[in-house]
Design a protein around this motif. Structure first.
Motif, PDB file in Angstrom:
ATOM      1  N   GLY A 297       0.795  -1.221   0.000  1.00  0.00           N
ATOM      2  CA  GLY A 297       0.000   0.000   0.000  1.00  0.00           C
ATOM      3  C   GLY A 297       0.827   1.270   0.000  1.00  0.00           C
ATOM      4  N   SER A 298       2.158   1.142  -0.118  1.00  0.00           N
ATOM      5  CA  SER A 298       3.030   2.329  -0.114  1.00  0.00           C
ATOM      6  C   SER A 298       2.756   3.252  -1.297  1.00  0.00           C
ATOM      7  N   PHE A 299       2.260   2.683  -2.405  1.00  0.00           N
ATOM      8  CA  PHE A 299       1.988   3.484  -3.603  1.00  0.00           C
ATOM      9  C   PHE A 299       0.550   3.207  -4.058  1.00  0.00           C
ATOM     10  N   PRO A 300      -0.406   3.900  -3.484  1.00  0.00           N
ATOM     11  CA  PRO A 300      -1.822   3.581  -3.727  1.00  0.00           C
ATOM     12  C   PRO A 300      -2.277   3.788  -5.168  1.00  0.00           C
ATOM     13  N   ASP A 301      -1.554   4.616  -5.938  1.00  0.00           N
ATOM     14  CA  ASP A 301      -1.976   4.872  -7.320  1.00  0.00           C
ATOM     15  C   ASP A 301      -1.377   3.872  -8.309  1.00  0.00           C
ATOM     16  N   LEU A 302      -0.378   3.105  -7.881  1.00  0.00           N
ATOM     17  CA  LEU A 302       0.338   2.213  -8.799  1.00  0.00           C
ATOM     18  C   LEU A 302      -0.589   1.105  -9.292  1.00  0.00           C
ATOM     19  N   ARG A 303      -0.687   0.971 -10.598  1.00  0.00           N
ATOM     20  CA  ARG A 303      -1.583  -0.012 -11.218  1.00  0.00           C
ATOM     21  C   ARG A 303      -0.833  -1.203 -11.795  1.00  0.00           C
ATOM     22  N   TYR A 304       0.378  -0.958 -12.344  1.00  0.00           N
ATOM     23  CA  TYR A 304       1.118  -2.065 -12.961  1.00  0.00           C
ATOM     24  C   TYR A 304       2.627  -1.858 -12.837  1.00  0.00           C
ATOM     25  N   ILE A 305       3.336  -2.985 -12.869  1.00  0.00           N
ATOM     26  CA  ILE A 305       4.793  -3.031 -12.925  1.00  0.00           C
ATOM     27  C   ILE A 305       5.167  -3.920 -14.100  1.00  0.00           C
ATOM     28  N   THR A 306       6.146  -3.499 -14.883  1.00  0.00           N
ATOM     29  CA  THR A 306       6.653  -4.348 -15.958  1.00  0.00           C
ATOM     30  C   THR A 306       8.124  -4.648 -15.721  1.00  0.00           C
ATOM     31  N   ASN A 307       8.573  -5.790 -16.226  1.00  0.00           N
ATOM     32  CA  ASN A 307       9.985  -6.142 -16.154  1.00  0.00           C
ATOM     33  C   ASN A 307      10.436  -6.761 -17.467  1.00  0.00           C
ATOM     34  N   THR A 308      11.613  -6.324 -17.925  1.00  0.00           N
ATOM     35  CA  THR A 308      12.259  -6.976 -19.059  1.00  0.00           C
ATOM     36  C   THR A 308      13.752  -6.725 -18.905  1.00  0.00           C
ATOM     37  N   ALA A 309      14.524  -6.899 -20.000  1.00  0.00           N
ATOM     38  CA  ALA A 309      15.991  -6.839 -20.015  1.00  0.00           C
ATOM     39  C   ALA A 309      16.566  -8.188 -19.596  1.00  0.00           C
ATOM     40  N   ALA A 310      16.099  -8.741 -18.492  1.00  0.00           N
ATOM     41  CA  ALA A 310      16.437 -10.101 -18.067  1.00  0.00           C
ATOM     42  C   ALA A 310      15.266 -10.602 -17.244  1.00  0.00           C
TER      43      ALA A 310
ATOM     44  N   GLN B 206       8.145 -12.118  -3.985  1.00  0.00           N
ATOM     45  CA  GLN B 206       8.313 -11.041  -3.010  1.00  0.00           C
ATOM     46  C   GLN B 206       7.638  -9.753  -3.477  1.00  0.00           C
ATOM     47  N   LEU B 207       7.741  -9.463  -4.790  1.00  0.00           N
ATOM     48  CA  LEU B 207       7.084  -8.264  -5.326  1.00  0.00           C
ATOM     49  C   LEU B 207       5.570  -8.370  -5.183  1.00  0.00           C
ATOM     50  N   ARG B 208       5.037  -9.544  -5.389  1.00  0.00           N
ATOM     51  CA  ARG B 208       3.590  -9.722  -5.276  1.00  0.00           C
ATOM     52  C   ARG B 208       3.112  -9.473  -3.846  1.00  0.00           C
ATOM     53  N   LYS B 209       3.924  -9.859  -2.862  1.00  0.00           N
ATOM     54  CA  LYS B 209       3.561  -9.595  -1.470  1.00  0.00           C
ATOM     55  C   LYS B 209       3.627  -8.106  -1.160  1.00  0.00           C
ATOM     56  N   LEU B 210       4.631  -7.432  -1.749  1.00  0.00           N
ATOM     57  CA  LEU B 210       4.817  -6.007  -1.491  1.00  0.00           C
ATOM     58  C   LEU B 210       3.790  -5.156  -2.239  1.00  0.00           C
ATOM     59  N   PHE B 211       3.365  -5.646  -3.425  1.00  0.00           N
ATOM     60  CA  PHE B 211       2.400  -4.912  -4.256  1.00  0.00           C
ATOM     61  C   PHE B 211       1.217  -5.826  -4.576  1.00  0.00           C
TER      62      PHE B 211
END
Length: 514
Positions: free
Chosen positions: A272-285, A294-299
């Protein structure tokens, strides 16, 4: 549609809306459109025209964004170069693409001046910023954007023209210029924004260099959609970036694994640290499955997209967020309007579970490498139909029975030890799952008995983690020949200019100390 029309169209629809937010300036769509038009007229009056190459050697600053669209509006091809690039490499790129103009900033003018001196085709230089300018006869950026114009430039170009020449990181040998047309870029931007479900109300944070295509496309997609881009220079100070995210109500966060590792070390972040955050993307590796968990627990309320791509086609696959629990180590399925399949050495499709090379078919595939026919022939080969060429990625993959794809490793990365072939990514995934590991890279080093011996370099959270504990962990989860011979600890892993962990540099580091 040509890429510069994204800006013109969004300015017509969203003129007073903020298009770009930086530390030094905030620009509406009307302002960005106007400034880039003024710069385009200045470029044109100084001899830059259709199909010329304009090199943009800048940090993530608002002037770089203006320069990209100015180059396109004059009908030229832009080439974004990372601000950390050194003189020799910059000079090579200028010579290789026969650049007509270079746009840079005062703090980089020393490197630019030395490179331009070795590049006879460069006829125009423009420098932004108030610092000392070391480029003789350079135009002032501020003077260029003060230029008045009577009507938008009309250069007669079409969407099959080259929009961008983006150079690969050059981790092996000289960098190669990837040729992307306006049509290629529009196809990539449309496909990605479709599956991420971007909308004009999105506020996207970008800390990745816009010379890196992942960072660049945050800009392109944002402008195309009429969204807002928050442009930061780096992720070096995460707490400052987190403050920006809260202040600007950021809805989208593109990251790479090194950023994810830093975020997961932050002790004061809670759900809940970033209430407006809707999505996270990852690439490069690929993100290790343990980091995804861990990210899913945090967000918990944020959609997380694990993706795979390469410069030669921008993006290849994505894992729908609802599949994270079912297939956490997969990079997903082909992005919309794309086909991705695995082939053997003869180019024939292989059954599920069989490892082969990933091939990409789609409108976003590059035109080839700039004036490098041999490399182009190797990458672009005949496809299923006689009229096309498809992209051979050089990456080893397998597909499961549902068609979901799994990255195995680079063809060139495969380590042969004890007569067996080892994909270092498989070993790294196990090491990442060891408690206390932040980052890890596995390399092969010449060994007179084994052929190549596996060695791991690890960044750990604390000094309590030992070499033997990691080796025991690997032995419990891997076959004997896949267990590293040694583990060394470092404060950070060697990386390329684009932030990717460099296996080549890691191997060289180990060989130097042995």
């Amino acid at each position: 549609m040509r890429v510069e029309e994204f800006l013109r169209e969004s300015a017509r629809k969203h003129g007073r809306k903020e298009a770009l937010i930086t530390n030094s300036r905030r620009l509406t769509y009307d302002e960005l459109d106007d400034l880039s038009e003024r710069m385009a007229w200045s470029l044109a009056q100084n001899g830059v025209g259709r199909d010329d190459r304009v090199v943009i050697f800048m940090e993530n600053i608002w002037e770089a964004v203006v320069s990209i669209f100015a180059a396109l509006k004059v009908g030229a091809t832009f080439s974004p170069i990372n601000a950390t690039t050194k003189t020799d490499k910059l000079a090579y790129i200028l010579q290789n693409c026969r650049a007509k103009a270079v746009i840079t900033q005062s703090k980089l003018s020393g490197v630019a001046a030395a490179a331009v001196e070795m590049s006879p085709t460069v006829e125009l230089t423009v420098v932004a910023g108030d610092g000392e300018n070391k480029l003789p006869f350079a135009l002032s950026f501020s003077d260029c954007v003060s230029h008045r114009f009577s009507a938008p430039l009309r250069h007669g170009g079409i969407d099959m023209d080259l929009a961008m020449l983006i150079y690969t990181s050059g981790s092996t040998g000289r960098p190669k210029g990837v040729m992307m047309t306006h049509r290629n870029m529009e196809a990539a931007a449309t496909s990605i924004s479709t599956y991420i479900q971007n909308v004009s109300s999105d506020i996207i944070l970008n800390v990745l260099p816009i010379a890196f295509d992942y960072g660049l496309y945050q800009l392109i997609m944002s402008i195309k959609l009429g969204a807002t881009l928050v442009l930061e220079k780096s992720f070096a100070f995460p707490q400052a970036i987190f403050a920006v995210m809260r202040r600007e109500h950021v809805t989208g966060l593109p990251l790479v694994p090194t950023m994810a590792a830093l975020i997961l070390q932050m002790k004061d972040l809670v759900p809940g640290s970033f209430p407006d955050l809707r999505y996270i993307t990852n690439t490069a590796a690929a993100l290790p499955p343990s980091h995804i968990a861990q990210l899913r627990k945090l967000f918990p309320d944020v959609r997380i997209y694990s993706m795979y791509g390469l410069t030669e086609c921008k993006r290849c696959t994505y894992l729908p967020p609802e599949k994270l629990d079912v297939k956490p180590d997969s990079v997903g399925i082909a992005i919309p309007n794309t086909e991705a399949f695995v082939v053997d050495d003869d180019g024939k499709k292989v059954p599920s579970g069989v490892i082969g090379e990933l091939v990409i078919r789609g409108p976003h595939v590059m035109q080839g490498y700039w004036e490098d026919d041999e490399a182009t022939r190797k990458a672009l080969r005949p496809g299923p139909h006689p009229w096309e060429r498809v992209l051979y990625t050089g990456d080893l993959f397998r597909a499961d029975e549902d068609g979901y794809l799994y990255f195995v490793g680079r063809k060139d990365d495969i380590i042969k030890t004890r007569g067996e072939k080892v994909a270092p990514k498989e070993v790294e995934a196990v090491i990442h799952a060891c408690p206390g590991v932040i980052e890890a890279v596995v390399v092969g080093v010449h060994d007179p008995i084994l052929g190549q011996a596996l060695h791991a370099i690890v960044v750990a959270q604390s000094e309590t983690l030992t070499e033997q504990s990691i080796i025991r962990h690997c032995a419990a989860h891997l076959e004997d020949y896949m267990v590293p011979k040694s583990v060394v600890f470092r404060m950070e892993l060697p990386k390329t200019d684009t932030g990717k962990v460099s296996r080549r540099l890691a191997a060289e580091t180990l060989e130097q100390v042995q």
